[in-house]
Motif scaffolding. Structure first.
Motif, short mmCIF file in Angstrom:
data_model
loop_
_atom_site.label_atom_id
_atom_site.label_comp_id
_atom_site.label_asym_id
_atom_site.label_seq_id
_atom_site.Cartn_x
_atom_site.Cartn_y
_atom_site.Cartn_z
N LYS A 80 -0.37 -18.91 -36.38
CA LYS A 80 -1.31 -19.84 -35.75
C LYS A 80 -0.94 -21.29 -36.05
CE LYS A 80 -6.17 -20.68 -35.18
NZ LYS A 80 -7.43 -20.76 -35.90
N ALA A 81 -0.55 -21.54 -37.29
CA ALA A 81 -0.29 -22.93 -37.70
C ALA A 81 1.09 -23.41 -37.25
CB ALA A 81 -0.41 -23.05 -39.22
N LEU A 82 2.02 -22.49 -37.07
CA LEU A 82 3.37 -22.87 -36.65
C LEU A 82 3.77 -22.01 -35.44
CD1 LEU A 82 5.10 -23.14 -40.16
CD2 LEU A 82 4.82 -25.02 -38.53
N PRO A 83 3.08 -22.22 -34.30
CA PRO A 83 3.29 -21.32 -33.17
C PRO A 83 4.72 -21.32 -32.62
CG PRO A 83 1.90 -23.19 -32.55
CD PRO A 83 2.07 -23.24 -34.03
N SER A 84 5.46 -22.39 -32.85
CA SER A 84 6.83 -22.40 -32.28
C SER A 84 7.87 -21.92 -33.29
CB SER A 84 7.17 -23.80 -31.78
OG SER A 84 7.18 -24.70 -32.85
N VAL A 85 7.43 -21.38 -34.42
CA VAL A 85 8.39 -20.95 -35.45
C VAL A 85 8.26 -19.43 -35.67
CG1 VAL A 85 9.16 -21.25 -37.84
CG2 VAL A 85 8.15 -23.19 -36.60
N ALA A 116 1.66 -27.53 -42.19
CA ALA A 116 2.25 -26.93 -40.99
C ALA A 116 2.06 -27.82 -39.78
CB ALA A 116 1.63 -25.55 -40.74
N SER A 117 0.90 -28.49 -39.70
CA SER A 117 0.68 -29.31 -38.51
C SER A 117 1.63 -30.50 -38.52
CB SER A 117 -0.79 -29.71 -38.38
OG SER A 117 -1.00 -31.01 -38.78
N GLN A 118 1.95 -31.02 -39.69
CA GLN A 118 2.93 -32.12 -39.76
C GLN A 118 4.34 -31.63 -39.39
OE1 GLN A 118 1.04 -33.48 -43.71
NE2 GLN A 118 2.28 -35.21 -43.09
N ILE A 119 4.66 -30.43 -39.84
CA ILE A 119 5.97 -29.86 -39.50
C ILE A 119 6.07 -29.64 -37.99
CG2 ILE A 119 7.45 -27.81 -39.76
CD1 ILE A 119 6.28 -27.52 -42.64
N GLN A 120 5.00 -29.07 -37.43
CA GLN A 120 4.97 -28.79 -36.00
C GLN A 120 5.14 -30.08 -35.19
OE1 GLN A 120 4.53 -25.39 -34.97
NE2 GLN A 120 5.16 -26.30 -33.02
N LYS A 121 4.47 -31.15 -35.64
CA LYS A 121 4.59 -32.45 -34.93
C LYS A 121 6.02 -32.97 -34.99
CE LYS A 121 0.11 -34.65 -35.33
NZ LYS A 121 -0.65 -35.09 -36.49
N GLN A 122 6.63 -32.84 -36.16
CA GLN A 122 8.00 -33.33 -36.33
C GLN A 122 8.96 -32.55 -35.43
OE1 GLN A 122 9.05 -35.96 -37.76
NE2 GLN A 122 10.56 -35.66 -39.38
N ILE A 181 13.14 -20.77 -36.48
CA ILE A 181 12.76 -19.62 -37.30
C ILE A 181 12.49 -20.11 -38.73
CG2 ILE A 181 14.14 -18.02 -35.91
CD1 ILE A 181 16.18 -17.85 -38.12
N ALA A 182 11.84 -19.26 -39.54
CA ALA A 182 11.57 -19.61 -40.94
C ALA A 182 11.71 -18.35 -41.78
CB ALA A 182 10.16 -20.18 -41.08
N GLU A 183 11.81 -18.54 -43.09
CA GLU A 183 12.01 -17.40 -44.00
C GLU A 183 10.93 -17.38 -45.09
OE1 GLU A 183 15.86 -18.36 -45.51
OE2 GLU A 183 16.87 -18.06 -43.60
#
Ligand SMILES: Cc1ncc(COP(=O)(O)O)c(C=O)c1O
Length: 352
Positions: free
Chosen positions: A17-22, A215-221, A233-235
């Motif tokens: 939910k917090a990182l929908p594109s990852v 996560a929201s800051q990561i998503q914005k970046q 992707i993430a691990e």
């Protein structure tokens, strides 16, 4: 050791939910229990494996090979051959020698260059041993191509239990520069692997851990710096499995020394508290007794003085057979326990 499936599912959903594109690839080193892996297979997660043994385990439990990344930049030739045979094609590297090994034993593999990034204030630094300097990234990726491999992208790890979002934001900026340079030079890259490191609270009311905000800051970046065509992707390891674990131990003996009560538990640093050593982790020790708390020491059951869990636990007076338990201990605990030191075994694992 109690592992709660509901918490595994909750953490997976929070991440999505917090990182929908990852897309997450669960790093099974955090906790390779088959029921944990199965739960994430059912949820549709990918997997990060560090060895052929881990790779065969996730495949055996139903993960499709295309959802597995071999994310150890140093692989033995035998393990590279095993990956080829198992059709696991996605792997990381950070040096030229590895490229020669991969190109010989798994020609056509899709490779991600792991770069060295700041691990500032992360509890476990993961850039001391791995990661190429960013300024040679393009040269390394071009080398991969010249050897018949498919350079697909860049990966990094900001260090485990990283409460500092700046590490991610900066690493993404460096990565975006690499992708731009590669694109301009005719080597378009399509995958960015942002690694693990996502933090969890180990203490009640711990400050500085806010996954959703981070996560929201990561998503914005990501939105700001990258083309929509790039896949992320993430691990995650700790974030997926840490909150699921509750370790329940028993007091097997007590004494008074150095001006405080010492309690000896039936689990220690050689078993499920191995994270104190390898994960640099500090835990909150809880008891079922109420009342006045005293500064106390807690130790494990082995004959080694090093097998000491805490010299400053604030707990009520305890008696033999009392319970001491620790929450949020599902990651890097039983995974790094030794089987039989002094004849003491790690705790039985109950997945509920
Ligand atoms: C390559 C790699 N990926 C992922 C992880 C998992 O990291 P974390 O548990 O901090 O999410 C680790 C941890 O050591 C790692 O080395």
């Amino acid at each position: 050791m109690i592992l709660r499936k509901s918490q595994l599912i909750k953490q997976y959903r929070r991440f999505r939910k917090a990182l929908p594109s990852v897309t997450p690839f669960y790093a099974i080193k955090a906790n390779p229990h088959p029921k944990v892996i199965k739960t994430f297979v059912r949820l549709g997660s990918g997997f990060d494996v560090a060895s052929a043994v881990e790779m065969h385990e996730v495949l055996r439990l139903g993960a499709p090979p295309e959802k597995v990344i071999f994310a150890n930049t140093i692989k033995s030739i035998e393990d590279i051959i095993a990956a080829r045979k198992a059709r696991v094609r996605l792997m990381t590297f950070d040096n030229e020698s590895e490229l020669y090994k991969i190109s010989e034993h798994c020609p056509g593999a899709q490779v991600l260059l792991r770069i060295k990034v700041d691990n500032d204030r992360s509890v476990v630094n993961l850039s001391l041993k791995f990661g190429a300097d960013a300024d040679i990234a393009f040269l390394m990726l071009r080398k991969a191509k010249s050897l018949g491999l498919v350079p697909v992208g860049v990966s990094f790890h900001v260090g485990s239990q990283s409460k500092n979002v700046e590490n991610y934001l900066q690493a993404l900026e460096i990565t975006s520069n690499i992708l731009n340079e590669a694109e301009e030079n005719g080597l378009p890259l399509k995958i960015v692997d942002i690694g693990g490191g996502f933090p969890i609270p180990h203490f009640d009311g711990e400050i500085g851990v806010n996954f959703e905000r981070m996560a929201s800051q990561i998503q914005k970046q990501i939105k700001l710096l990258f083309d929509k065509k790039v896949t992320f992707i993430a691990e995650p390891g700790r974030f997926f499995v840490g909150p699921a674990g509750i370790l329940v131990t028993q007091v097997v003996g007590r004494t008074f020394r150095n001006n405080k009560n010492y309690y000896y538990l039936n689990d220690g640093v050689y078993q499920d508290f191995s994270g104190i050593v390898f994960d640099h982790c500090k835990y909150e020790f809880k008891t079922l007794r109420r009342g006045q708390k005293f500064l106390s020491a807690l130790a494990g059951p082995t004959c080694d003085s090093f097998d000491t869990l805490s010299l400053d636990a604030e707990i009520p007076e305890l008696y033999v057979h009392d319970t001491v338990y620790v929450k949020n201990i599902g990651a890097y605990s039983s995974a790094s326990a030794v089987p039989n030191f002094n004849g003491f075994h790690p705790a039985e694992i109950l997945v509920v």
